[in-house]
Motif scaffolding. Structure first.
Motif, PDB file in Angstrom:
ATOM      1  N   ALA A 105      17.544   0.675   0.415  1.00 42.10           N
ATOM      2  CA  ALA A 105      15.971   0.169   0.701  1.00 42.10           C
ATOM      3  C   ALA A 105      15.216   1.305   0.808  1.00 42.10           C
ATOM      4  O   ALA A 105      14.102   1.240   0.419  1.00 42.10           O
ATOM      5  N   TYR A 106      15.768   2.289   1.285  1.00 41.96           N
ATOM      6  CA  TYR A 106      15.053   3.650   1.712  1.00 41.96           C
ATOM      7  C   TYR A 106      14.456   4.104   0.481  1.00 41.96           C
ATOM      8  O   TYR A 106      13.594   5.090   0.370  1.00 41.96           O
ATOM      9  N   LEU A 107      15.102   4.080  -0.732  1.00 42.09           N
ATOM     10  CA  LEU A 107      14.553   4.533  -2.072  1.00 42.09           C
ATOM     11  C   LEU A 107      13.256   3.835  -2.342  1.00 42.09           C
ATOM     12  O   LEU A 107      12.511   4.312  -3.338  1.00 42.09           O
ATOM     13  N   TYR A 108      13.161   2.623  -1.891  1.00 42.21           N
ATOM     14  CA  TYR A 108      11.980   1.847  -2.391  1.00 42.21           C
ATOM     15  C   TYR A 108      10.933   1.665  -1.443  1.00 42.21           C
ATOM     16  O   TYR A 108       9.679   1.370  -1.711  1.00 42.21           O
ATOM     17  N   ILE A 109      11.211   1.562   0.102  1.00 38.55           N
ATOM     18  CA  ILE A 109      10.137   1.324   0.902  1.00 38.55           C
ATOM     19  C   ILE A 109      10.134   2.517   2.224  1.00 38.55           C
ATOM     20  O   ILE A 109      11.124   3.150   2.129  1.00 38.55           O
ATOM     21  N   SER A 110       9.204   2.591   2.734  1.00 37.77           N
ATOM     22  CA  SER A 110       9.130   3.471   3.967  1.00 37.77           C
ATOM     23  C   SER A 110       9.963   3.262   5.129  1.00 37.77           C
ATOM     24  O   SER A 110      10.579   2.117   5.227  1.00 37.77           O
ATOM     25  N   VAL A 111      10.627   4.097   5.802  1.00 38.01           N
ATOM     26  CA  VAL A 111      11.297   4.162   6.934  1.00 38.01           C
ATOM     27  C   VAL A 111      10.746   2.997   8.157  1.00 38.01           C
ATOM     28  O   VAL A 111      11.513   2.083   8.488  1.00 38.01           O
ATOM     29  N   ALA A 112       9.451   3.133   8.262  1.00 34.74           N
ATOM     30  CA  ALA A 112       8.699   2.317   9.100  1.00 34.74           C
ATOM     31  C   ALA A 112       8.877   0.811   8.805  1.00 34.74           C
ATOM     32  O   ALA A 112       8.965  -0.090   9.554  1.00 34.74           O
ATOM     33  N   PHE A 113       8.466   0.500   7.661  1.00 36.24           N
ATOM     34  CA  PHE A 113       8.707  -0.974   6.881  1.00 36.24           C
ATOM     35  C   PHE A 113       9.801  -1.401   6.991  1.00 36.24           C
ATOM     36  O   PHE A 113       9.931  -2.716   7.267  1.00 36.24           O
ATOM     37  N   ALA A 114      10.775  -0.542   6.694  1.00 37.39           N
ATOM     38  CA  ALA A 114      12.285  -1.069   6.711  1.00 37.39           C
ATOM     39  C   ALA A 114      12.709  -1.539   8.199  1.00 37.39           C
ATOM     40  O   ALA A 114      13.332  -2.361   8.495  1.00 37.39           O
ATOM     41  N   GLN A 115      12.288  -0.726   9.253  1.00 36.33           N
ATOM     42  CA  GLN A 115      12.491  -1.115  10.774  1.00 36.33           C
ATOM     43  C   GLN A 115      11.897  -2.346  10.983  1.00 36.33           C
ATOM     44  O   GLN A 115      12.379  -3.047  11.829  1.00 36.33           O
ATOM     45  N   MET A 116      10.547  -2.517  10.597  1.00 34.34           N
ATOM     46  CA  MET A 116       9.727  -3.535  10.821  1.00 34.34           C
ATOM     47  C   MET A 116      10.665  -4.887  10.210  1.00 34.34           C
ATOM     48  O   MET A 116      10.629  -5.976  11.003  1.00 34.34           O
ATOM     49  N   LEU A 117      11.196  -4.815   8.885  1.00 28.68           N
ATOM     50  CA  LEU A 117      11.905  -6.033   8.340  1.00 28.68           C
ATOM     51  C   LEU A 117      13.135  -6.137   9.478  1.00 28.68           C
ATOM     52  O   LEU A 117      13.366  -7.534   9.430  1.00 28.68           O
ATOM     53  N   LYS A 118      13.737  -5.094   9.679  1.00 34.45           N
ATOM     54  CA  LYS A 118      14.873  -5.430  10.530  1.00 34.45           C
ATOM     55  C   LYS A 118      14.598  -6.351  11.963  1.00 34.45           C
ATOM     56  O   LYS A 118      15.585  -6.662  12.281  1.00 34.45           O
TER      57      LYS A 118
END
Length: 327
Positions: A105-118
């Protein structure tokens, strides 16, 4: 005597806080480290499956050396072939799936947005827990799940450069992690086997490595052979793997000195640290007020979920006061 006991409690408190800070620092640092290794032009290693496979092989070898060669740590006994095939293998497979999809997922979205989805993790755990008969449906829990889901939806709506491929990968990682937690709860509750994280890593890491090896051979190895432009940097990748192992050890230390709930609370703090720091460190992270507002709602729901679980565990302990003394 009173001074000695107070000094002892202060010392223990300081040690606990040090372990918590270590966990938050390693967990946050590992996320940034993985993002840098996968997307950095200097490293040029855009292979999340290969990176995750390297982590699991490194963890397997290091666990074996620490427990069987140097004998610094001890693997807990009680593992049987039936437990391994019905519990450890599913846990290893889901762990591999979580790390693979989460890193991709880090190849496509930002770290911040990935954490929000988590932040939607408790929702997935609750739904799967109800399906497995481990959780009971209640109005309060349903309300908490709705609050978390609403917060994540608002945060997603506020994302400027949303990439749905990255969202699918991240949500797949969330489902994998939720399934892993469910299988671990089944291992403890139904199989009656409690393993500390070192023992769990000893059994799970080789299984995860095998689960990752098959898709790596078919999905990433041909790309790596065809491109031939990536540069293997042993020192960087070894440090990255060592940080992953250190993170798992820090989880063990925090749980040993506090509780699993403390890890959850520390995880919430870590998520905020990652979201805010990523906005400063990475150019692809642009936070909006809607992002922050939605994430704050979701985190509020997560806090309510943790509080509910704490009260439930406290009630269970009160109802069974002799359970700890009889062991």
């Amino acid at each position: 005597m009173a001074d000695q006991s107070s000094n002892s409690s202060v010392r223990e408190g300081m040690v606990t806080y040090c372990y918590l800070l270590l966990y938050i620092a390693l967990s946050s640092g590992q996320i940034f480290f993985n993002k840098w290794v996968l997307s950095s032009k200097e490293i040029n290693f855009p292979y999340p499956l290969g990176l995750t496979l390297l982590h699991m092989v490194f963890s397997s070898v290091l666990c074996f050396v620490l427990t069987k060669v140097l004998k610094i740590l001890k693997v807990e006994e009680g593992m049987t072939l039936e437990i391994y095939t019905t519990s450890v293998i599913p846990i290893g497979a889901m762990f591999a799936m979580t790390l693979w999809l989460g890193n991709t997922a880090y190849l496509y979205i930002s770290v911040a947005f990935a954490q929000m989805l988590k932040a939607v993790m408790p929702v997935a755990v609750f739904i799967l827990g109800v399906a497995a008969g481990l959780e009971a449906m209640s109005t309060r829990m349903l309300l908490i799940m709705c609050v978390i889901s609403f917060g994540v939806l608002v945060a997603s709506y506020g994302e400027i450069n949303i990439n749905w491929i990255g969202v699918v990968y991240q949500m797949g990682g969330v489902v994998g992690e939720a399934l892993r937690l469910i299988f671990m709860e089944i291992l403890v509750k139904r199989k009656g086997l409690k393993l500390n994280p070192i023992s769990m890593m000893y059994y799970v890491s080789p299984c995860s490595a095998l689960c990752l090896l098959v898709p790596w051979v078919f999905l990433e190895k041909p790309k790596m052979d065809a491109q031939g432009t990536w540069t293997f940097q042993p020192l960087v990748l070894t440090l990255n793997s060592l940080c992953t192992f250190g993170l798992n050890l820090s989880v063990f230390l925090v749980i040993q000195h506090t509780s699993a709930l403390t890890i959850r609370v520390a995880g919430v703090v870590k998520d905020w640290v990652v979201v805010l720091l990523s906005a400063l460190l990475f150019a692809d992270t642009k936070l909006t007020l809607i992002n922050i507002f939605g994430y704050a709602i979701a985190i509020g729901g997560v806090a309510a979920y943790n509080n509910f679980k704490l009260k439930k565990e406290a009630t269970r302990t009160t109802e069974n006061p002799n359970s700890s003394s009889s062991q």
